[in-house]
Design an enzyme around this catalytic site. Structure first.
Site, PDB file in Angstrom:
ATOM      1  N   GLY A  38       4.327 -16.323  82.416  1.00 45.88           N
ATOM      2  CA  GLY A  38       4.097 -17.111  83.624  1.00 45.88           C
ATOM      3  C   GLY A  38       5.361 -17.764  84.157  1.00 45.88           C
ATOM      4  O   GLY A  38       5.547 -17.871  85.375  1.00 45.88           O
ATOM      5  N   LYS A  46      -5.511  -9.593  90.039  1.00 50.39           N
ATOM      6  CA  LYS A  46      -5.778 -10.547  91.119  1.00 50.39           C
ATOM      7  C   LYS A  46      -4.622 -10.690  92.072  1.00 50.39           C
ATOM      8  O   LYS A  46      -3.475 -10.789  91.664  1.00 50.39           O
ATOM      9  CB  LYS A  46      -6.072 -11.917  90.519  1.00 50.39           C
ATOM     10  CG  LYS A  46      -7.417 -11.988  89.853  1.00 50.39           C
ATOM     11  CD  LYS A  46      -7.668 -13.391  89.385  1.00 50.39           C
ATOM     12  CE  LYS A  46      -9.078 -13.522  88.843  1.00 50.39           C
ATOM     13  NZ  LYS A  46      -9.257 -14.785  88.119  1.00 50.39           N
ATOM     14  N   GLY A  61       2.551  -9.865  80.834  1.00 45.87           N
ATOM     15  CA  GLY A  61       2.072  -9.515  79.501  1.00 45.87           C
ATOM     16  C   GLY A  61       1.413  -8.145  79.452  1.00 45.87           C
ATOM     17  O   GLY A  61       1.716  -7.322  78.576  1.00 45.87           O
ATOM     18  N   ARG A 117       7.995 -11.201  69.425  1.00 45.84           N
ATOM     19  CA  ARG A 117       8.567 -12.494  69.836  1.00 45.84           C
ATOM     20  C   ARG A 117       9.455 -13.095  68.752  1.00 45.84           C
ATOM     21  O   ARG A 117      10.407 -13.806  69.058  1.00 45.84           O
ATOM     22  CB  ARG A 117       7.452 -13.471  70.194  1.00 45.84           C
ATOM     23  CG  ARG A 117       6.807 -13.099  71.512  1.00 45.84           C
ATOM     24  CD  ARG A 117       5.654 -14.006  71.822  1.00 45.84           C
ATOM     25  NE  ARG A 117       5.300 -13.916  73.232  1.00 45.84           N
ATOM     26  CZ  ARG A 117       4.333 -14.604  73.789  1.00 45.84           C
ATOM     27  NH1 ARG A 117       3.606 -15.442  73.065  1.00 45.84           N
ATOM     28  NH2 ARG A 117       4.070 -14.467  75.064  1.00 45.84           N
TER      29      ARG A 117
HETATM   30  P1  ADP Z   1       0.331  -8.773  83.972  1.00 48.61           P
HETATM   31  O1  ADP Z   1      -0.190  -9.394  82.685  1.00 48.61           O
HETATM   32  O2  ADP Z   1       1.243  -7.610  83.713  1.00 48.61           O
HETATM   33  O3  ADP Z   1       0.927  -9.800  84.895  1.00 48.61           O
HETATM   34  P2  ADP Z   1      -2.258  -8.922  85.223  1.00 48.61           P
HETATM   35  O4  ADP Z   1      -2.712  -9.848  84.149  1.00 48.61           O
HETATM   36  O5  ADP Z   1      -2.067  -9.473  86.575  1.00 48.61           O
HETATM   37  O6  ADP Z   1      -0.933  -8.153  84.752  1.00 48.61           O
HETATM   38  O7  ADP Z   1      -3.318  -7.721  85.381  1.00 48.61           O
HETATM   39  C1  ADP Z   1      -3.654  -6.885  84.303  1.00 48.61           C
HETATM   40  C2  ADP Z   1      -5.092  -6.464  84.364  1.00 48.61           C
HETATM   41  O8  ADP Z   1      -5.423  -5.933  85.634  1.00 48.61           O
HETATM   42  C3  ADP Z   1      -5.415  -5.383  83.358  1.00 48.61           C
HETATM   43  O9  ADP Z   1      -6.319  -5.893  82.406  1.00 48.61           O
HETATM   44  C4  ADP Z   1      -6.035  -4.264  84.195  1.00 48.61           C
HETATM   45  O10 ADP Z   1      -7.165  -3.679  83.577  1.00 48.61           O
HETATM   46  C5  ADP Z   1      -6.453  -4.997  85.460  1.00 48.61           C
HETATM   47  N1  ADP Z   1      -6.561  -4.105  86.605  1.00 48.61           N
HETATM   48  C6  ADP Z   1      -5.597  -3.358  87.181  1.00 48.61           C
HETATM   49  N2  ADP Z   1      -6.074  -2.635  88.201  1.00 48.61           N
HETATM   50  C7  ADP Z   1      -7.397  -2.913  88.292  1.00 48.61           C
HETATM   51  C8  ADP Z   1      -8.454  -2.475  89.158  1.00 48.61           C
HETATM   52  N3  ADP Z   1      -8.223  -1.600  90.153  1.00 48.61           N
HETATM   53  N4  ADP Z   1      -9.696  -2.986  88.935  1.00 48.61           N
HETATM   54  C9  ADP Z   1      -9.910  -3.868  87.954  1.00 48.61           C
HETATM   55  N5  ADP Z   1      -8.959  -4.336  87.116  1.00 48.61           N
HETATM   56  C10 ADP Z   1      -7.710  -3.855  87.279  1.00 48.61           C
HETATM   57 MG    MG Z   2      -2.025 -10.505  82.267  1.00 47.47          MG
END
Ligand code: ADP
Ligand code: MG
Length: 348
Positions: free
Chosen positions: A328, A152, A305, A40
């Site tokens: 976000g 989620k 992230g 960053r």
């Molecule tokens: P980003 O930060 O890229 O937006 P998220 O925070 O929404 O992504 O999601 C990332 C998390 O989702 C990771 O820690 C990963 O382990 C979890 N994850 C992905 N697929 C699964 C799954 N099938 N079951 C449980 N956790 C999952």
């Molecule tokens: Mg995340």
């Protein structure tokens, strides 16, 4: 972009002037308070160099962590100033211990500060971010493929709804696929399912038609701790005592093919529990397919992230057109929401 950026500021406008720059230096520190990832800080350097070259005196504002109402030494930006000084060897970097609680600094947010400044302009990092996201949404080279995953569905419903009318295909992975499976009446075993979002997932499926694509196979294991026992199953054969922890190998292959034929790819959210091999295979397959697509001229954008961390971990970050740092705020931009910190900037 319809907002002024630092590029629009001429040297005669800047020479000898103070330029207040809101940066995101909320970086990770180790126990000895050394910066462990300076991405960053490095990301802001082009903007700072532009301002310094044009003769401005640069004042930086950032936050680190979340101190509760009063200064806490563990959240001091001192280590960041030290790293910045190393990255800008020809400039003198001074750290200001505390700011007077005068009104102008009371709202040291992206929005509050901008309201007090004329002109208020976007830095190069924000300009790049907005240009990539805006072009993807409003004027994408087609086929335009979005890949959405992560833990989620709840945090990403608005993104799904906003992207569906714009994309040629929306490929779903991560735990959110399981909530869709549930909505389809499939067995999801011990998978992470958001029970309170199943009805919503069902209505999304109904209106999405063929553009919303779910994994046709899954990699399952009894638990994350037992990742070594991971094995692929068809989507309708998830055992009741196991959880889907990654997309299956067949899905990884067909998603990679869809990405290979796309001209614009937008990815947010890992396909599985990429922190724990071999549950990183689906995520790595997407990252590789996107890197190859970039090489063939596609525009590839990674947001989020954890997704950015996964791409970094795979050593492929440099092979994407753009890795978003907006977190976000970028998701909100994709949802079509007004970003206060952007809206407050001076119009062209
Ligand atoms: P980003 O930060 O890229 O937006 P998220 O925070 O929404 O992504 O999601 C990332 C998390 O989702 C990771 O820690 C990963 O382990 C979890 N994850 C992905 N697929 C699964 C799954 N099938 N079951 C449980 N956790 C999952
Ligand atoms: Mg995340």
């Amino acid at each position: 972009m319809n907002k002024l950026t630092v590029r629009d500021l001429a040297p005669e406008q800047l020479r000898g002037k103070r330029a207040l720059v809101r940066v995101d230096f909320n970086v990770p520190l180790d126990a000895e308070r050394h910066v462990t990832d300076d991405t960053r800080i490095r990301a802001a350097i082009p903007t700072l160099e532009l301002l310094l070259d044009r003769g401005a005196r640069v004042v930086l504002l950032s936050h680190l962590g979340r101190p509760k109402g009063k200064p806490e030494s563990k959240y001091s930006l001192q280590p960041v100033a030290k790293r910045l000084a190393e990255l800008l060897p020809s400039s003198k970097v001074a750290f200001v211990e505390s700011t007077d609680s005068d009104e102008a600094r009371a709202h040291a947010s992206t929005e509050g500060v901008a309201k007090h400044l004329t002109p208020a302009v976007a830095g190069l990092l924000m300009e790049k971010e907005i240009n990539y996201l805006h072009n993807a949404l409003e004027n994408p080279k087609r086929p335009f493929v979005a890949v959405l995953g992560g833990s989620k569905i709840s945090g990403k419903i608005d993104v799904i709804e906003a992207l569906l009318p714009k994309v040629d295909a929306l490929l779903v992975g991560g735990a959110m696929a399981c909530t869709f499976y549930k909505a389809m009446g499939l067995e999801t075993g011990k998978s992470l399912v958001e029970a309170d979002r199943v009805a919503l997932a069902k209505s999304l499926l109904d209106k999405a038609g063929t553009r919303l694509i779910l994994p046709h196979d899954a990699t399952v294991a009894p638990s994350i701790e037992q990742a070594g026992a991971a094995h692929p199953v068809s989507k309708d054969a998830i055992p009741s005592d196991e959880a889907m922890l990654d997309i299956g190998p067949g899905t990884a292959e067909s998603y990679a093919r869809a990405i290979a034929s796309a001209k614009t790819v937008l990815w947010n959210g890992p396909m599985g529990v990429f922190e724990t091999p071999p549950l990183d295979r689906g995520t790595n397959a997407i990252a590789r397919a996107m890197a190859d697509a970039t090489a063939k001229g596609a525009t590839t954008i990674v947001g989020g992230g954890d997704s950015a961390a996964a791409v970094e971990q795979a050593g492929l970050a440099e092979r994407m057109s753009h890795v978003s740092t907006g977190g976000g705020a970028s998701l909100e931009f994709l949802e079509g929401k007004t970003l206060p910190g952007l809206a407050a900037l001076t119009d062209r």
